[in-house]
Write a protein that holds these residues in place. Structure first.
Motif, PDB file in Angstrom:
ATOM      1  N   LEU A  95      24.147  91.775  80.581  1.00  0.00           N
ATOM      2  CA  LEU A  95      24.742  92.638  82.200  1.00  0.00           C
ATOM      3  C   LEU A  95      23.734  92.505  82.811  1.00  0.00           C
ATOM      4  CD1 LEU A  95      27.482  92.262  83.989  1.00  0.00           C
ATOM      5  CD2 LEU A  95      26.800  95.066  83.173  1.00  0.00           C
ATOM      6  N   GLY A  96      22.631  92.876  82.772  1.00  0.00           N
ATOM      7  CA  GLY A  96      21.377  93.572  83.542  1.00  0.00           C
ATOM      8  C   GLY A  96      20.923  92.133  83.210  1.00  0.00           C
ATOM      9  N   PHE A  97      20.297  91.138  82.235  1.00  0.00           N
ATOM     10  CA  PHE A  97      19.576  90.027  82.450  1.00  0.00           C
ATOM     11  C   PHE A  97      20.275  88.963  83.532  1.00  0.00           C
ATOM     12  CE2 PHE A  97      18.706  86.072  80.936  1.00  0.00           C
ATOM     13  CZ  PHE A  97      17.649  85.706  81.146  1.00  0.00           C
ATOM     14  N   THR A  98      21.113  88.829  83.666  1.00  0.00           N
ATOM     15  CA  THR A  98      22.235  87.897  84.474  1.00  0.00           C
ATOM     16  C   THR A  98      22.357  88.524  85.687  1.00  0.00           C
ATOM     17  OG1 THR A  98      24.573  88.776  83.684  1.00  0.00           O
ATOM     18  CG2 THR A  98      23.743  86.741  81.888  1.00  0.00           C
ATOM     19  N   TYR A  99      22.025  90.224  85.492  1.00  0.00           N
ATOM     20  CA  TYR A  99      21.961  90.794  86.961  1.00  0.00           C
ATOM     21  C   TYR A  99      20.669  90.175  87.749  1.00  0.00           C
ATOM     22  CZ  TYR A  99      22.076  94.164  90.688  1.00  0.00           C
ATOM     23  OH  TYR A  99      21.164  95.599  91.384  1.00  0.00           O
ATOM     24  N   LEU A 100      19.982  90.778  87.047  1.00  0.00           N
ATOM     25  CA  LEU A 100      18.553  89.998  87.596  1.00  0.00           C
ATOM     26  C   LEU A 100      17.422  88.455  87.213  1.00  0.00           C
ATOM     27  CD1 LEU A 100      14.915  91.677  85.543  1.00  0.00           C
ATOM     28  CD2 LEU A 100      15.565  88.724  85.695  1.00  0.00           C
ATOM     29  N   SER A 101      18.195  87.716  86.861  1.00  0.00           N
ATOM     30  CA  SER A 101      19.007  86.306  86.376  1.00  0.00           C
ATOM     31  C   SER A 101      17.528  85.799  87.623  1.00  0.00           C
ATOM     32  CB  SER A 101      19.851  85.928  87.561  1.00  0.00           C
ATOM     33  OG  SER A 101      20.326  85.000  86.668  1.00  0.00           O
ATOM     34  N   PRO A 102      16.609  85.650  85.936  1.00  0.00           N
ATOM     35  CA  PRO A 102      15.785  85.064  86.453  1.00  0.00           C
ATOM     36  C   PRO A 102      15.589  83.325  86.709  1.00  0.00           C
ATOM     37  CG  PRO A 102      15.363  85.656  84.532  1.00  0.00           C
ATOM     38  CD  PRO A 102      16.460  85.723  84.252  1.00  0.00           C
ATOM     39  N   VAL A 103      16.234  82.475  86.439  1.00  0.00           N
ATOM     40  CA  VAL A 103      17.224  81.146  87.182  1.00  0.00           C
ATOM     41  C   VAL A 103      17.079  81.434  89.064  1.00  0.00           C
ATOM     42  CG1 VAL A 103      18.496  79.569  87.728  1.00  0.00           C
ATOM     43  CG2 VAL A 103      17.134  80.589  85.149  1.00  0.00           C
ATOM     44  N   VAL A 104      18.058  82.436  89.456  1.00  0.00           N
ATOM     45  CA  VAL A 104      18.904  82.200  90.905  1.00  0.00           C
ATOM     46  C   VAL A 104      17.827  83.261  91.588  1.00  0.00           C
ATOM     47  CG1 VAL A 104      20.362  83.975  92.040  1.00  0.00           C
ATOM     48  CG2 VAL A 104      20.642  83.299  89.945  1.00  0.00           C
ATOM     49  N   GLY A 105      16.390  84.347  91.552  1.00  0.00           N
ATOM     50  CA  GLY A 105      15.397  84.462  91.504  1.00  0.00           C
ATOM     51  C   GLY A 105      14.285  84.101  91.827  1.00  0.00           C
ATOM     52  N   VAL A 106      13.741  83.059  90.920  1.00  0.00           N
ATOM     53  CA  VAL A 106      13.035  81.841  91.530  1.00  0.00           C
ATOM     54  C   VAL A 106      14.064  81.100  91.993  1.00  0.00           C
ATOM     55  CG1 VAL A 106      11.661  80.705  90.326  1.00  0.00           C
ATOM     56  CG2 VAL A 106      12.103  82.456  88.741  1.00  0.00           C
ATOM     57  N   SER A 117      26.955  83.865  86.824  1.00  0.00           N
ATOM     58  CA  SER A 117      27.572  84.927  85.981  1.00  0.00           C
ATOM     59  C   SER A 117      26.211  86.614  87.063  1.00  0.00           C
ATOM     60  CB  SER A 117      25.894  84.643  84.933  1.00  0.00           C
ATOM     61  OG  SER A 117      26.407  83.409  84.133  1.00  0.00           O
ATOM     62  N   CYS A 118      25.118  86.387  87.856  1.00  0.00           N
ATOM     63  CA  CYS A 118      24.362  87.148  88.626  1.00  0.00           C
ATOM     64  C   CYS A 118      25.691  87.640  89.340  1.00  0.00           C
ATOM     65  CB  CYS A 118      23.369  86.242  89.229  1.00  0.00           C
ATOM     66  SG  CYS A 118      22.247  88.173  89.664  1.00  0.00           S
ATOM     67  N   ALA A 119      26.256  86.834  90.592  1.00  0.00           N
ATOM     68  CA  ALA A 119      27.315  87.138  90.824  1.00  0.00           C
ATOM     69  C   ALA A 119      27.984  88.269  90.242  1.00  0.00           C
ATOM     70  CB  ALA A 119      28.392  86.241  91.994  1.00  0.00           C
ATOM     71  N   MET A 120      28.890  87.743  89.188  1.00  0.00           N
ATOM     72  CA  MET A 120      29.876  88.212  87.840  1.00  0.00           C
ATOM     73  C   MET A 120      28.963  89.645  87.774  1.00  0.00           C
ATOM     74  SD  MET A 120      30.656  87.785  84.559  1.00  0.00           S
ATOM     75  CE  MET A 120      29.014  87.803  83.554  1.00  0.00           C
ATOM     76  N   SER A 121      27.885  90.282  86.878  1.00  0.00           N
ATOM     77  CA  SER A 121      27.266  91.440  87.482  1.00  0.00           C
ATOM     78  C   SER A 121      26.663  92.306  88.438  1.00  0.00           C
ATOM     79  CB  SER A 121      25.562  91.070  86.175  1.00  0.00           C
ATOM     80  OG  SER A 121      26.210  89.786  85.396  1.00  0.00           O
ATOM     81  N   LEU A 122      26.649  91.263  89.271  1.00  0.00           N
ATOM     82  CA  LEU A 122      26.654  92.488  90.520  1.00  0.00           C
ATOM     83  C   LEU A 122      27.997  93.040  90.923  1.00  0.00           C
ATOM     84  CD1 LEU A 122      24.415  90.454  92.697  1.00  0.00           C
ATOM     85  CD2 LEU A 122      23.683  92.395  91.937  1.00  0.00           C
ATOM     86  N   GLN A 123      28.630  91.822  91.058  1.00  0.00           N
ATOM     87  CA  GLN A 123      30.277  93.021  91.417  1.00  0.00           C
ATOM     88  C   GLN A 123      30.836  93.895  90.135  1.00  0.00           C
ATOM     89  OE1 GLN A 123      33.038  89.578  91.499  1.00  0.00           O
ATOM     90  NE2 GLN A 123      33.559  90.214  93.391  1.00  0.00           N
ATOM     91  N   ALA A 124      30.313  93.815  88.731  1.00  0.00           N
ATOM     92  CA  ALA A 124      30.970  95.111  87.995  1.00  0.00           C
ATOM     93  C   ALA A 124      29.709  96.044  88.506  1.00  0.00           C
ATOM     94  CB  ALA A 124      30.201  94.561  86.463  1.00  0.00           C
ATOM     95  N   ALA A 125      28.404  95.834  88.874  1.00  0.00           N
ATOM     96  CA  ALA A 125      27.629  96.979  89.351  1.00  0.00           C
ATOM     97  C   ALA A 125      28.205  97.331  90.324  1.00  0.00           C
ATOM     98  CB  ALA A 125      26.521  97.319  89.627  1.00  0.00           C
ATOM     99  N   ALA A 126      28.827  97.124  91.508  1.00  0.00           N
ATOM    100  CA  ALA A 126      29.133  97.469  92.931  1.00  0.00           C
ATOM    101  C   ALA A 126      30.290  98.407  92.611  1.00  0.00           C
ATOM    102  CB  ALA A 126      29.036  96.894  93.463  1.00  0.00           C
TER     103      ALA A 126
END
Length: 505
Positions: A47-58, A326-335
């Motif tokens: 969950l933390g990794f997909t929120y951080l998401s190397p591919v999305v960020g880069v 995955s990143c959007a999904m993890s962010l939503q879970a956190a929010a």
């Protein structure tokens, strides 16, 4: 408080712990959880990794960073990674003692008090909602490229809304589905990053490692530091997400021990993967000068098409899109967990809805709706701004950092007033210097993010990042004055610092 959470068996690849021990710990902190502890340690890390998401960020900021600072911008990953590791270590001590859903808000509540916690959570929640919008918006051009249509503003907005709806649907299916989706997202992203990056370095590398020390003319011939500082946004945007491991603390078995590990893994593995992806892209761009000159505004798509062909590039882009989802999904879970935590403590208007819980899905449905509707409005509103994605990301990063540093400051204040971390993870004598280092790093990073760099535009546009932060805080202060529900909240607060006549609480 400590609890006797000894392993009683192994299932699905991870240890199961006595649920009653976790429930007893949470009860001692003043809460009864409605969540199910269905999230394994690796799912929590994922969950933390997909929120951080190397591919999305880069992939989202690669073109901007390379055009602004040239190849040396990659060193921002190292600098920011070390700074955020200090922050993650401070968070690890706090979550180990207070494993409560919602992350920075309940942590600030226990370390300082209700009003301070309200503002911490407010800034962080707004930043999270903006970050969700930035991720789905950033996916738009890649969706267009993957499916072969033009990435017009309207098309990007529609694609972003579709991706947001899909992420919301997954979150509504409950913790177990969320955990499975996070694991799938992590697996796909890490394999995709290694395969794509490895192939680029083996078969399509155009430059040697010396290029990482060559600005290729970035910075207009003057001092390189301002150009590097501006390009460092790619590193700053990359290294948050580890806190999401703690946002879902009530859904993880033995959270005081396992969540600090997941946070550190997120920094180590996520940071290494992001740096590797960026390295592969930088060394494989055929004409870096053209990117810096603005002649190639989409070097990632150009590179993928050259390296993999049209069909191969689309396959790669599909993996990239899975990372965005995955990143959007993890962010939503956190929010949603943060909004739920606000509601459960009766801290904000609409608390009666935000604290509602689905007895079948074991998720807070109205909090999830907020985490979908607000980002959707931001995405639609982006149509009125040029260069929307950079502005959205700039404020998103600043807001996240403000929320982070408010917790770091609260921890430092509490420590100086006598707080001694008592969870299953502590830094011992290193606690104070690490806390100070985390605060200094965060302040420098926030100044860099808010620094005006476009003097040729209107003053308010030049100061848009700082102004956005000021507006969010000002609105929060006005709300607190007009509707001070936080002062009537009866949930526990300000109990980390030992009171006079006690040995601690």
């Amino acid at each position: 408080m400590t609890s006797s959470t000894s392993p009683v068996g192994e299932a699905d690849g991870f240890y199961q712990f006595h649920d009653h021990d976790d429930a007893a710990h949470l009860h001692a902190l003043g809460y009864e959880s409605e969540f199910k502890r269905d999230m394994s340690p690796w799912a929590n890390f994922s969950l933390g990794f997909t929120y951080l998401s190397p591919v999305v960020g880069v992939y989202t900021l690669f073109a901007y960073a390379l055009a602004t600072g040239g190849p040396p911008m990659i060193w921002s990953f190292v600098i920011v990674g070390l700074g955020q590791l200090m922050v993650a270590l401070v968070f690890s001590e706090v979550v180990a003692q207070y494993p409560v859903a919602g992350g920075v808000y309940p942590w600030a509540r226990r370390l300082w008090g209700r009003r301070y916690a309200w503002m911490t959570g407010w800034v962080y929640l707004i930043a999270l909602l903006v970050t969700i919008a930035s991720v789905v918006y950033g996916a738009g051009p890649y969706i267009a490229a993957a499916f072969g249509f033009e990435a017009t503003v309207d098309n990007v907005i529609v694609c972003a809304l579709v991706l947001l709806a899909l992420a919301t649907a997954i979150n509504f299916m409950g913790t177990k589905v969320l955990a499975m989706a996070a694991l799938i997202g992590f697996t796909a992203e890490i394999i995709g990053a290694l395969v794509v990056g490895g192939w680029l370095l083996i078969a399509h590398r155009e430059h040697g490692l010396g290029a990482l020390f060559d600005s290729f003319g970035a910075g207009d011939g003057g001092s390189y530091l301002p150009a590097f500082a501006a390009a460092a946004l790619i590193g700053v945007y990359q290294y948050y997400g580890f806190e999401a491991c703690g946002d879902v603390a009530e859904e993880v078995p033995d959270p005081g021990r396992l969540i600090p590990k997941a946070m550190r893994r997120t920094i180590y593995i996520g940071g290494a993967a992001a740096t590797f992806v960026c390295l592969a892209l930088v060394l494989s761009v055929t004409d870096i000068g053209a990117v810096i000159a603005g002649e190639d505004t989409d070097p990632v798509s150009t590179l993928l098409n050259d390296a993999f062909g049209t069909t191969g590039a689309r396959v790669v882009l599909l993996v990239v899109l899975l990372s965005f989802l995955s990143c959007a999904m993890s962010l939503q879970a956190a929010a949603s967990r943060l909004a739920y935590s606000y509601g459960r403590d009766g801290m904000i208007m609409g608390s009666s809805l935000l604290k509602r819980f689905s007895p079948t899905r074991h998720v807070p449905p109205y909090a999830l709706v907020v985490a979908a509707v607000v980002p959707a409005l931001i995405v639609v509103g982006s149509k009125v701004s040029t260069d929307a994605i950079t502005k959205i990301i700039s404020f998103a990063a600043l807001g996240i950092y403000i929320g982070f540093q408010m917790v770091v400051l609260a921890a430092l204040r509490a420590r100086l007033k006598g707080w001694v971390p008592s969870g299953k993870y502590t830094l011992g004598r290193w606690g104070l210097p690490v806390n100070v280092a985390a605060l200094v790093y965060g302040i420098v990073a926030m100044v860099n993010m808010a620094w005006p760099r476009t003097p040729d535009v209107s003053w308010y546009d030049n100061w848009i990042v700082a102004l956005s932060g000021v507006v969010v805080i000002a609105v929060g202060l006005v709300y607190m004055a007009v509707h001070p529900l936080h002062d009537r909240s009866t949930a526990p607060y300000d109990d980390a610092i030992p009171k006079k006549g006690t040995a601690g609480r």
